[in-house]
Design an enzyme around this catalytic site. Structure first.
Site, PDB file in Angstrom:
ATOM      1  CE  LYS A  42       4.399  17.656 -14.459  1.00  0.00           C
ATOM      2  NZ  LYS A  42       4.410  16.431 -15.110  1.00  0.00           N
ATOM      3  NE  ARG A  70      -0.454  17.227 -13.611  1.00  0.00           N
ATOM      4  CZ  ARG A  70       0.340  16.568 -12.773  1.00  0.00           C
ATOM      5  NH1 ARG A  70      -0.410  16.297 -11.538  1.00  0.00           N
ATOM      6  NH2 ARG A  70       1.002  15.630 -12.954  1.00  0.00           N
ATOM      7  NE  ARG A 130      -4.290  -1.958   1.872  1.00  0.00           N
ATOM      8  CZ  ARG A 130      -3.749  -3.039   2.541  1.00  0.00           C
ATOM      9  NH1 ARG A 130      -3.056  -3.159   3.350  1.00  0.00           N
ATOM     10  NH2 ARG A 130      -4.768  -3.828   2.350  1.00  0.00           N
ATOM     11  CG  HIS A 139       0.403  16.854 -24.502  1.00  0.00           C
ATOM     12  ND1 HIS A 139       1.290  17.865 -24.986  1.00  0.00           N
ATOM     13  CD2 HIS A 139       1.219  15.651 -24.297  1.00  0.00           C
ATOM     14  CE1 HIS A 139       2.286  17.530 -24.336  1.00  0.00           C
ATOM     15  NE2 HIS A 139       2.183  16.429 -23.871  1.00  0.00           N
ATOM     16  CD  GLU A 167       6.183  17.135 -23.264  1.00  0.00           C
ATOM     17  OE1 GLU A 167       5.665  18.178 -23.043  1.00  0.00           O
ATOM     18  OE2 GLU A 167       5.955  15.976 -23.786  1.00  0.00           O
ATOM     19  CD  GLU A 224      -4.644  16.476 -16.659  1.00  0.00           C
ATOM     20  OE1 GLU A 224      -3.556  15.788 -16.270  1.00  0.00           O
ATOM     21  OE2 GLU A 224      -4.804  16.610 -17.757  1.00  0.00           O
ATOM     22  CG  HIS A 264       5.121  12.158 -25.534  1.00  0.00           C
ATOM     23  ND1 HIS A 264       4.108  11.799 -25.805  1.00  0.00           N
ATOM     24  CD2 HIS A 264       5.504  13.125 -24.788  1.00  0.00           C
ATOM     25  CE1 HIS A 264       3.284  13.091 -25.152  1.00  0.00           C
ATOM     26  NE2 HIS A 264       4.000  13.690 -24.423  1.00  0.00           N
ATOM     27  CE  LYS A 318      -1.577  13.689 -14.533  1.00  0.00           C
ATOM     28  NZ  LYS A 318      -1.824  13.943 -15.853  1.00  0.00           N
ATOM     29  CG  HIS A 358      -2.045  12.259 -26.412  1.00  0.00           C
ATOM     30  ND1 HIS A 358      -2.568  12.572 -25.292  1.00  0.00           N
ATOM     31  CD2 HIS A 358      -0.515  12.018 -26.113  1.00  0.00           C
ATOM     32  CE1 HIS A 358      -1.610  13.011 -24.336  1.00  0.00           C
ATOM     33  NE2 HIS A 358      -0.491  12.389 -24.702  1.00  0.00           N
ATOM     34  CG  ASN A 364      -2.895  17.866 -21.176  1.00  0.00           C
ATOM     35  OD1 ASN A 364      -1.846  17.202 -20.964  1.00  0.00           O
ATOM     36  ND2 ASN A 364      -3.928  17.426 -20.447  1.00  0.00           N
TER      37      ASN A 364
END
Ligand SMILES: NC(=O)c1ccc[n+]([C@@H]2O[C@H](COP(=O)([O-])OP(=O)(O)OC[C@H]3O[C@@H](n4cnc5c(N)ncnc54)[C@H](O)[C@@H]3O)[C@@H](O)[C@H]2O)c1
Ligand SMILES: [Zn+2]
Length: 361
Positions: A225, A239, A119, A246, A183, A235, A263, A141, A250, A243
């Protein structure tokens, strides 16, 4: 550049991101300064361990690292399972620390294992790609891909410490460095004209790994960031500006089954598309759109998009995670350094943007 420390105030834990050339040589001291004690296990991949593993011996001693596969294909639940097994084998208890030593893939997978093993155990991120140093290691994340899609399983797991030592980037292939730099360009566009201008002025030195140029740029990206995720860790709103580029990016990754682009390369195309929509709405000055285009062009060649179909990319976009309640949230630029989030981008605007990017009908 003297080492820089950025404090991140996360929901469940405050942590520091430290950035500086040679920091890994003082790893033991850093762990002590940040109260990280007990057993540490490194999770890494072969390439990174072979090149830079010696730098971590100070905290791992003779305990061998847990090696996972290279690249995106390793970002699976099966890999997480193998990490759990290795942790059990090494009799790791709840006071232990997992050190994620590698690119974004290692950070995401090892981070997910840290979030869930017993956990949750402590996580230290030691990112070794530019992308991981400026992006994935900060913000908490973590997660893995399913065969049905990217990043579909995950958790929020604030690290106890992030250590960015840019000297390890020297061994990074040029294409990986460039992928991370896209980025960096994104951070400039969304938040800082000063950063954008610095990139434009110093691009050649940055692409040559010039530490005097690269280190402060990494620090600035981590600052941006950190300040964005602090406002909105989960998000729900702000946040989302991260993106930028993106949505289209994506879609390009999805229609090429994640095989063609790094990416960052897909995001470079995505930024060109997002800038087109922004400029056509009169939000972004045309001169800024042109400056972005010129900077991305100077960064070098990207894999082609001419064989991709606009309709396929549009289909992928409507299946994207950024569709909330049937509406596609889209990050637009209000001029370099400023963003707006809208949810009314029309199919026609998307088509025009995809054509500007270079897709065919
Ligand atoms: N968690 C987040 O917030 C977040 C944000 C952005 C991206 N990501 C994830 O990050 C991943 C991409 O990360 P990446 O671009 O770092 O790719 P990666 O982790 O696949 O690394 C790219 C390659 O570089 C090699 N490598 C790493 N460090 C090296 C070094 N110092 N010298 C030589 N080779 C080195 C790796 O072995 C790998 O083959 C994606 O899975 C993406 O989803 C996560
Ligand atoms: Zn990204």
């Amino acid at each position: 550049m003297p080492a820089v420390r950025i404090d991140v105030h996360a929901e469940n834990r405050d942590y520091a991101v430290v950035i500086g050339g040679g920091l890994l040589r003082r790893l033991k001291d850093l762990f002590a300064e940040h109260n990280i004690s007990g057993q540490s296990v490194v999770v890494t991949c072969r390439t990174v361990w072979q090149r830079h593993g010696h730098l971590l011996r100070a905290v791992t001693g003779r305990t061998p690292p847990v090696l996972i596969g290279e690249g995106e294909r390793a970002k699976t639940l099966a890999t997480v399972g193998r990490i759990y097994d290795a942790l059990v084998q090494r009799k790791l208890d709840r006071s232990a620390t997992i050190v994620a030593f590698g690119g974004g893939v290692v950070g995401d997978v090892a981070g997910f294992a840290a979030a869930t093993y017993l956990r949750g155990v402590r996580l230290v991120q030691v990112p070794t790609t530019l992308l991981a140093q400026v992006d994935s290691s900060v913000g908490g994340k973590v997660g893995v891909n399913l065969s049905s899609g990217k990043n579909l399983v995950g958790a929020f797991c604030a690290p106890a410490l992030v250590i960015c030592d840019p000297t390890v980037l020297a061994s990074l292939p040029a294409r990986e460095l460039r992928a991370g730099l896209y980025e960096v360009v994104k951070y400039g566009v969304i938040r800082s004209r000063e950063l954008f201008d610095r990139l434009s002025a110093r691009l050649d030195s940055l692409m040559q790994h010039d530490a005097a140029e690269l280190d402060p740029v990494i620090a600035e990206c981590c600052r941006i960031k950190a300040s964005v995720v602090e406002q909105d860790e989960r998000e729900a709103g702000p946040r989302r500006i991260l993106n930028f580029g993106h949505t289209i990016g994506h879609a390009l990754e999805a229609v090429t089954r994640y095989r063609r682009f790094k990416h960052g390369e897909a995001i470079a195309y995505g930024m060109i598309g997002a800038a087109r929509i922004s400029a056509s709405r009169g939000l972004m000055p045309e001169a800024d759109e042109a400056a972005l285009d010129a900077l991305l062009r100077r960064m070098g060649p990207r894999p082609p998009v001419v064989d991709l179909k606009v309709d396929d990319a549009l289909g992928a976009m409507t299946r994207d995670k950024k569709v909330v309640g049937g509406r596609l949230h889209f990050v637009l630029s209000a001029g370099i350094g400023h963003t707006v989030i809208v949810d009314d981008v029309s199919r026609r605007e998307l088509r025009d943007a995809l054509r500007t990017v270079g897709l065919r009908r």
